[in-house]
Design a protein around this motif. Structure first.
Motif, PDB file in Angstrom:
ATOM      1  N   THR A 218      34.551   4.312  32.265  1.00 40.06           N
ATOM      2  CA  THR A 218      35.750   3.814  31.599  1.00 40.06           C
ATOM      3  C   THR A 218      36.684   4.979  31.304  1.00 40.06           C
ATOM      4  O   THR A 218      36.245   6.110  31.080  1.00 40.06           O
ATOM      5  CB  THR A 218      35.388   3.100  30.291  1.00 40.06           C
ATOM      6  N   ASN A 219      37.987   4.690  31.292  1.00 36.25           N
ATOM      7  CA  ASN A 219      38.947   5.754  31.031  1.00 36.25           C
ATOM      8  C   ASN A 219      38.835   6.252  29.598  1.00 36.25           C
ATOM      9  O   ASN A 219      38.772   5.470  28.657  1.00 36.25           O
ATOM     10  CB  ASN A 219      40.378   5.266  31.283  1.00 36.25           C
ATOM     11  N   SER A 220      38.809   7.556  29.454  1.00 34.39           N
ATOM     12  CA  SER A 220      38.706   8.158  28.118  1.00 34.39           C
ATOM     13  C   SER A 220      39.792   9.187  27.883  1.00 34.39           C
ATOM     14  O   SER A 220      39.734   9.925  26.896  1.00 34.39           O
ATOM     15  CB  SER A 220      37.326   8.814  27.947  1.00 34.39           C
ATOM     16  N   LEU A 221      40.759   9.267  28.791  1.00 29.14           N
ATOM     17  CA  LEU A 221      41.822  10.283  28.699  1.00 29.14           C
ATOM     18  C   LEU A 221      43.118   9.649  28.239  1.00 29.14           C
ATOM     19  O   LEU A 221      43.545   8.627  28.816  1.00 29.14           O
ATOM     20  CB  LEU A 221      41.997  10.932  30.077  1.00 29.14           C
ATOM     21  N   PRO A 222      43.747  10.205  27.206  1.00 26.40           N
ATOM     22  CA  PRO A 222      43.368  11.383  26.400  1.00 26.40           C
ATOM     23  C   PRO A 222      42.458  10.997  25.238  1.00 26.40           C
ATOM     24  O   PRO A 222      42.257   9.813  24.966  1.00 26.40           O
ATOM     25  CB  PRO A 222      44.715  11.885  25.890  1.00 26.40           C
TER      26      PRO A 222
ATOM     27  N   TRP B 287      31.517  12.212  23.341  1.00 30.02           N
ATOM     28  CA  TRP B 287      32.526  11.167  23.179  1.00 30.02           C
ATOM     29  C   TRP B 287      33.599  11.285  24.258  1.00 30.02           C
ATOM     30  O   TRP B 287      34.173  10.279  24.666  1.00 30.02           O
ATOM     31  CB  TRP B 287      33.191  11.264  21.812  1.00 30.02           C
ATOM     32  N   HIS B 288      33.864  12.515  24.682  1.00 29.13           N
ATOM     33  CA  HIS B 288      34.950  12.745  25.630  1.00 29.13           C
ATOM     34  C   HIS B 288      34.600  13.856  26.596  1.00 29.13           C
ATOM     35  O   HIS B 288      33.742  14.707  26.325  1.00 29.13           O
ATOM     36  CB  HIS B 288      36.243  13.124  24.892  1.00 29.13           C
ATOM     37  N   ARG B 289      35.294  13.844  27.714  1.00 23.39           N
ATOM     38  CA  ARG B 289      35.227  14.933  28.686  1.00 23.39           C
ATOM     39  C   ARG B 289      36.220  16.020  28.286  1.00 23.39           C
ATOM     40  O   ARG B 289      37.132  15.784  27.508  1.00 23.39           O
ATOM     41  CB  ARG B 289      35.553  14.400  30.080  1.00 23.39           C
ATOM     42  N   LEU B 290      36.047  17.191  28.876  1.00 23.41           N
ATOM     43  CA  LEU B 290      36.952  18.299  28.574  1.00 23.41           C
ATOM     44  C   LEU B 290      38.395  17.934  28.897  1.00 23.41           C
ATOM     45  O   LEU B 290      39.311  18.252  28.126  1.00 23.41           O
ATOM     46  CB  LEU B 290      36.536  19.541  29.364  1.00 23.41           C
ATOM     47  N   SER B 291      38.628  17.274  30.027  1.00 19.75           N
ATOM     48  CA  SER B 291      39.995  16.930  30.412  1.00 19.75           C
ATOM     49  C   SER B 291      40.665  16.019  29.381  1.00 19.75           C
ATOM     50  O   SER B 291      41.888  16.068  29.216  1.00 19.75           O
ATOM     51  CB  SER B 291      40.016  16.249  31.781  1.00 19.75           C
ATOM     52  N   ASP B 292      39.881  15.208  28.685  1.00 18.89           N
ATOM     53  CA  ASP B 292      40.454  14.329  27.663  1.00 18.89           C
ATOM     54  C   ASP B 292      41.072  15.141  26.526  1.00 18.89           C
ATOM     55  O   ASP B 292      42.157  14.814  26.023  1.00 18.89           O
ATOM     56  CB  ASP B 292      39.381  13.399  27.086  1.00 18.89           C
ATOM     57  N   VAL B 293      40.378  16.189  26.119  1.00 21.51           N
ATOM     58  CA  VAL B 293      40.869  17.043  25.041  1.00 21.51           C
ATOM     59  C   VAL B 293      42.077  17.847  25.504  1.00 21.51           C
ATOM     60  O   VAL B 293      43.076  17.978  24.775  1.00 21.51           O
ATOM     61  CB  VAL B 293      39.746  17.978  24.545  1.00 21.51           C
ATOM     62  N   LEU B 294      42.018  18.373  26.709  1.00 20.02           N
ATOM     63  CA  LEU B 294      43.149  19.125  27.243  1.00 20.02           C
ATOM     64  C   LEU B 294      44.377  18.232  27.392  1.00 20.02           C
ATOM     65  O   LEU B 294      45.511  18.668  27.121  1.00 20.02           O
ATOM     66  CB  LEU B 294      42.783  19.738  28.590  1.00 20.02           C
TER      67      LEU B 294
END
Length: 291
Positions: free
Chosen positions: A141-145, A191-198
């Motif tokens: 599932t999408n988690s970004l952002p 909870w999130h991938r690195l790209s989500d935080v960036l």
């Protein structure tokens, strides 16, 4: 980047040139789009991130320990709930109204609400994560952002914008610690991938640079220019730091550094989020009282 004149007390009164801030916002938006394409819309990007994302899930499920330096940061924010962010918005409103700065309060709330609202709109409505890596299920599932990181960044930058001149630096430090801790925690806990935080960092920088052109001076105050080059520095360095974090985590050979890839990912996300606050804080105009 600004049109200015000397004001009483040695201040330089300034009305930021809209074009400069909007150009910076365009750079952040383009960097956000590139990040999304590379990390979400390509199979190599998904595979690289899902390896660490799965490891974070396993560590959380097995009760694995994080390094002490990372655990200390994440414990600062891991208990926060959505209603805490609502309280944060209320604090911004109360502080602004107590200062009798209505337009400045609206700009601070626009920064916070714009970042938080746009993050939710992008994540749940506009963006989708195709299953290119064969990780169907919750991980697909999408988690970004990251909504949590976007909220911490938005409220933090709103606080910086609202803070009086002598309190701006301390406010920026507090906001940077909170946003950095949040960015590290959501990656470390799976909870999130690195790209989500960036992506949250780029989104917050985008919103802040847009709202920076709003008129905030009123009454016995006037707007004061940001340091020369600060807007350009934020526009260039935030995307550069995001790119550097991706390269550090995913391109560096395993075992090169004395930390695991997951811990490096969490630390990198937190550091970029914190640096975003400090860089954008320097680019925001401030108020100076007329004597």
């Amino acid at each position: 980047m600004t049109a200015s004149s000397t004001a009483p007390g040695g201040y330089r009164a300034a009305r930021p040139r809209t074009a400069g801030y909007l150009l910076a916002a365009v750079v952040q938006a383009l960097a956000f789009a590139v990040l999304f394409v590379v990390c979400v819309l390509t199979r190599p990007g998904q595979l690289a991130e899902d390896v660490l994302h799965g490891e974070a899930y396993r560590r959380a499920a097995e009760g694995g320990d994080s390094p002490q330096w990372l655990s200390f940061a994440t414990t600062l924010v891991e208990g926060l709930q959505p209603w805490h962010f609502v309280i944060g918005l209320g604090v911004l409103a109360v502080v602004g109204l107590l200062r009798r700065r209505l337009r400045l309060t609206l700009a601070a709330l626009a920064t916070a609400l714009g970042t938080m609202g746009l993050a939710e709109l992008l994540k749940h409505v506009l963006l989708e994560r195709p299953d290119l890596a064969g990780t169907a299920g919750a991980a697909a599932t999408n988690s970004l952002p990251s909504g949590h990181t976007s909220a911490a960044l938005g409220i933090g930058l709103g606080l910086v914008l609202l803070a009086p001149g002598r309190w701006r630096a301390p406010a920026a430090v507090v906001a940077a610690v909170a946003a950095g801790s949040m960015g590290a925690m959501v990656v470390e806990h799976g909870w999130h991938r690195l790209s989500d935080v960036l992506a949250s960092a780029l989104l917050a920088s985008f919103v802040a640079t847009v709202t920076a052109v709003l008129p905030v001076g009123s009454g016995r105050t006037r707007r004061v220019a940001a340091p020369p080059g600060a807007v350009l520095q934020a526009a260039v360095l935030v995307p550069a730091l995001a790119a550097g974090a991706l390269l550090l985590v995913y391109a560096l050979p395993t075992g090169t550094l004395p930390v695991s890839a997951l811990d490096l990912s969490a630390a990198s996300g937190g550091l970029v989020a914190a640096a975003t606050v400090l860089l954008v804080a320097r680019a925001l105009p401030r108020e100076a009282r007329r004597d």
